[in-house]
Design an enzyme around this catalytic site. Structure first.
Site, PDB file in Angstrom:
ATOM      1  N   THR A  55       4.374   2.600   5.440  1.00 22.09           N
ATOM      2  CA  THR A  55       2.986   2.154   5.567  1.00 22.09           C
ATOM      3  C   THR A  55       2.283   3.060   6.573  1.00 22.09           C
ATOM      4  O   THR A  55       2.873   3.416   7.596  1.00 22.09           O
ATOM      5  CB  THR A  55       2.861   0.683   6.032  1.00 22.09           C
ATOM      6  OG1 THR A  55       1.515   0.456   6.496  1.00 22.09           O
ATOM      7  CG2 THR A  55       3.802   0.335   7.169  1.00 22.09           C
TER       8      THR A  55
ATOM      9  N   ASP B 282       2.600  -0.616  11.793  1.00 18.98           N
ATOM     10  CA  ASP B 282       2.473  -1.969  12.366  1.00 18.98           C
ATOM     11  C   ASP B 282       3.768  -2.775  12.291  1.00 18.98           C
ATOM     12  O   ASP B 282       3.746  -3.997  12.348  1.00 18.98           O
ATOM     13  CB  ASP B 282       1.336  -2.723  11.654  1.00 18.98           C
ATOM     14  CG  ASP B 282       1.575  -2.849  10.156  1.00 18.98           C
ATOM     15  OD1 ASP B 282       2.513  -2.209   9.626  1.00 18.98           O
ATOM     16  OD2 ASP B 282       0.819  -3.585   9.505  1.00 18.98           O
TER      17      ASP B 282
ATOM     18  N   ARG C 129       1.096  -5.201  -5.029  1.00 11.33           N
ATOM     19  CA  ARG C 129       1.330  -6.354  -4.160  1.00 11.33           C
ATOM     20  C   ARG C 129       1.553  -7.516  -5.117  1.00 11.33           C
ATOM     21  O   ARG C 129       0.721  -7.758  -5.989  1.00 11.33           O
ATOM     22  CB  ARG C 129       0.130  -6.582  -3.247  1.00 11.33           C
ATOM     23  CG  ARG C 129      -0.103  -5.395  -2.289  1.00 11.33           C
ATOM     24  CD  ARG C 129      -1.182  -5.681  -1.249  1.00 11.33           C
ATOM     25  NE  ARG C 129      -1.215  -4.629  -0.234  1.00 11.33           N
ATOM     26  CZ  ARG C 129      -2.140  -3.671  -0.156  1.00 11.33           C
ATOM     27  NH1 ARG C 129      -3.138  -3.641  -1.025  1.00 11.33           N
ATOM     28  NH2 ARG C 129      -2.096  -2.764   0.792  1.00 11.33           N
TER      29      ARG C 129
ATOM     30  N   ASP D  23       0.053   2.160   8.494  1.00 13.10           N
ATOM     31  CA  ASP D  23      -0.470   1.363   9.613  1.00 13.10           C
ATOM     32  C   ASP D  23       0.380   1.440  10.886  1.00 13.10           C
ATOM     33  O   ASP D  23      -0.111   1.122  11.959  1.00 13.10           O
ATOM     34  CB  ASP D  23      -0.596  -0.109   9.200  1.00 13.10           C
ATOM     35  CG  ASP D  23      -1.568  -0.302   8.052  1.00 13.10           C
ATOM     36  OD1 ASP D  23      -2.450   0.561   7.877  1.00 13.10           O
ATOM     37  OD2 ASP D  23      -1.437  -1.298   7.322  1.00 13.10           O
TER      38      ASP D  23
ATOM     39  N   ARG E  49      -5.201  -2.068   9.489  1.00 16.91           N
ATOM     40  CA  ARG E  49      -5.163  -3.552   9.527  1.00 16.91           C
ATOM     41  C   ARG E  49      -5.295  -4.046  10.960  1.00 16.91           C
ATOM     42  O   ARG E  49      -6.205  -3.665  11.655  1.00 16.91           O
ATOM     43  CB  ARG E  49      -3.856  -4.079   8.930  1.00 16.91           C
ATOM     44  CG  ARG E  49      -3.859  -4.107   7.425  1.00 16.91           C
ATOM     45  CD  ARG E  49      -2.627  -4.803   6.920  1.00 16.91           C
ATOM     46  NE  ARG E  49      -2.299  -4.377   5.580  1.00 16.91           N
ATOM     47  CZ  ARG E  49      -2.831  -4.909   4.484  1.00 16.91           C
ATOM     48  NH1 ARG E  49      -3.683  -5.891   4.564  1.00 16.91           N
ATOM     49  NH2 ARG E  49      -2.505  -4.439   3.302  1.00 16.91           N
TER      50      ARG E  49
ATOM     51  N   ASP F 207       5.328  -4.910   5.922  1.00 20.36           N
ATOM     52  CA  ASP F 207       5.848  -6.214   6.347  1.00 20.36           C
ATOM     53  C   ASP F 207       5.877  -7.260   5.226  1.00 20.36           C
ATOM     54  O   ASP F 207       6.835  -8.021   5.124  1.00 20.36           O
ATOM     55  CB  ASP F 207       5.109  -6.731   7.592  1.00 20.36           C
ATOM     56  CG  ASP F 207       3.619  -6.898   7.355  1.00 20.36           C
ATOM     57  OD1 ASP F 207       3.092  -6.334   6.367  1.00 20.36           O
ATOM     58  OD2 ASP F 207       2.970  -7.595   8.151  1.00 20.36           O
TER      59      ASP F 207
ATOM     60  N   GLY G  13       0.844  -1.206   0.000  1.00 16.48           N
ATOM     61  CA  GLY G  13       0.000   0.000   0.000  1.00 16.48           C
ATOM     62  C   GLY G  13       0.875   1.250   0.000  1.00 16.48           C
ATOM     63  O   GLY G  13       1.867   1.304   0.718  1.00 16.48           O
TER      64      GLY G  13
HETATM   65  O1  F6P Z   1      -1.643  -1.299   4.684  1.00 17.05           O
HETATM   66  C1  F6P Z   1      -2.222  -0.086   4.352  1.00 17.05           C
HETATM   67  C2  F6P Z   1      -3.706  -0.222   4.212  1.00 17.05           C
HETATM   68  O2  F6P Z   1      -4.227   1.045   3.852  1.00 17.05           O
HETATM   69  C3  F6P Z   1      -4.449  -0.788   5.431  1.00 17.05           C
HETATM   70  O3  F6P Z   1      -4.638   0.151   6.452  1.00 17.05           O
HETATM   71  C4  F6P Z   1      -5.727  -1.259   4.796  1.00 17.05           C
HETATM   72  O4  F6P Z   1      -6.293  -2.314   5.542  1.00 17.05           O
HETATM   73  C5  F6P Z   1      -5.274  -1.753   3.452  1.00 17.05           C
HETATM   74  O5  F6P Z   1      -4.022  -1.123   3.182  1.00 17.05           O
HETATM   75  C6  F6P Z   1      -6.218  -1.443   2.327  1.00 17.05           C
HETATM   76  O6  F6P Z   1      -5.704  -2.030   1.185  1.00 17.05           O
HETATM   77  P1  F6P Z   1      -6.239  -1.743  -0.289  1.00 17.05           P
HETATM   78  O7  F6P Z   1      -5.767  -0.382  -0.693  1.00 17.05           O
HETATM   79  O8  F6P Z   1      -5.631  -2.813  -1.104  1.00 17.05           O
HETATM   80  O9  F6P Z   1      -7.724  -1.783  -0.212  1.00 17.05           O
END
Ligand code: F6P
Length: 320
Positions: free
Chosen positions: A126, A130, A72, A128, A172, A103, A11
């Protein structure tokens, strides 16, 4: 080390562009050739590699997202994908890689560096926050400030109508965006994955805070902590109060990075390039107690989950 490459993966997060810029400019200053890989590991496997110069990264420091784009990549979790990526790197004579991501991206970096003679430096990017080996990740501060902007707006309208509001934020399995934004925004409740919530206690608190003269309440819910529809239905059933819900969504992933994220990006990128110049083993860059650190990837990824219980209890005390 003469040739390095930089990519962004997973992300996107505000501050990634500032990190790309700092990596490129500092590497050029150190006499290295620098390449940019488009669309993360997927682009590496496909050979989307371009030489970068100082002007390639002009006018990006203030922009969210990533000029290199991101993805990804399921292929990169397979040995075959990593072999294809390594072949691209060796065709260019690239022996050092800066990976800006989270991660999942770092697990890929670890596997690549174990299997091939490529030194990889990871810069945590990120929203997050995390990654347990580092106090902060790039993009977290900006995401919290964007969340605060949303909380400020909600407070205006919710206060005018004496309403209860629930704002769902990302993260997340990590509650840091909710916790920090909740404290900074003066929320009454912060519901995060690290602490299982008790809906009866939330309802009791809403009722008792109304008795204490609070006419509106703000609940911040981290996406990994519970289902917002179930929570508002339970509050309605137990108290008769209708809760207005807002999901901030991807708005919190974009936007111009804060000073904190830009400076962090610069400091981490300098460390990453210095370590590549020293031919250090592969590492993840981080910040602890305001010092830039670099941990071997395996131990960094194995760090136990950190959770600031003190901050969580402060959030509660200050909401009374
Ligand atoms: O890891 C970053 C993040 O924005 C998380 O907070 C969220 O759960 C996820 O990515 C959303 O992913 P996507 O953009 O693939 O919907």
């Amino acid at each position: 080390m003469k040739k390095i490459a930089v990519l962004t993966s997973g992300g996107d997060a505000p501050g990634m562009n500032a990190a790309i810029r700092a990596t490129v400019r500092y590497a050029l200053y150190k006499g290295l050739d620098v390449y940019g890989v488009e669309r993360g590991y997927a682009g590496l496997i496909n050979g989307n590699v371009n030489r970068l110069n100082s002007r390639s990264v002009s006018d990006i420091i203030h922009r969210g997202g990533t000029i290199l784009k991101t993805s990804r990549s399921p292929e990169f979790t397979e040995q075959e994908g990593r072999r294809a990526a390594y072949e691209v790197l060796s065709a260019y004579g690239i022996t050092g890689l800066v990976v800006i991501g989270g991660d999942g991206s770092f697990r890929g970096a670890r596997d690549l560096s174990h299997e091939y003679d490529i030194k990889v430096m990871g810069i945590p990017g990120t929203i997050d926050n995390d990654l347990n080996y580092t106090d902060y990740t790039l993009g977290f501060d900006t995401a919290v400030n964007t969340t605060l902007w949303a909380i400020n707006s909600l407070r205006d309208t919710m206060g005018s109508h004496d309403r209860v509001s629930l704002l769902e934020v990302m993260g997340r399995g990590c509650g840091d965006i909710a916790l920090y934004a909740g404290i900074a925004g003066g929320a009454e409740y912060v519901i995060i994955p690290e602490v299982p919530y008790d809906i009866d206690a939330v309802c009791r608190d809403i009722k008792s805070s109304q008795k204490r003269g609070k006419t509106s309440n703000m609940i911040i819910l981290a996406e990994g902590a519970g289902n917002k529809d179930e929570i508002v239905a339970a509050i309605k059933e137990k108290t008769g109060i209708s809760v207005k819900t807002t999901t901030l969504g991807h708005i919190q992933r974009g936007g111009s990075p804060t000073m904190f994220d830009r400076v962090l990006a610069a400091r981490m990128a300098v460390k990453a390039v210095d370590l590549l110049c020293e031919e250090s083993e592969s590492r993840l860059i981080g910040i602890r107690d305001n010092q830039i650190i670099a941990e071997p990837i395996d131990s960094a990824l194995a760090c136990p989950k950190r959770f600031n219980e003190e901050l969580y209890s402060v959030a509660h005390i200050l909401s009374l």
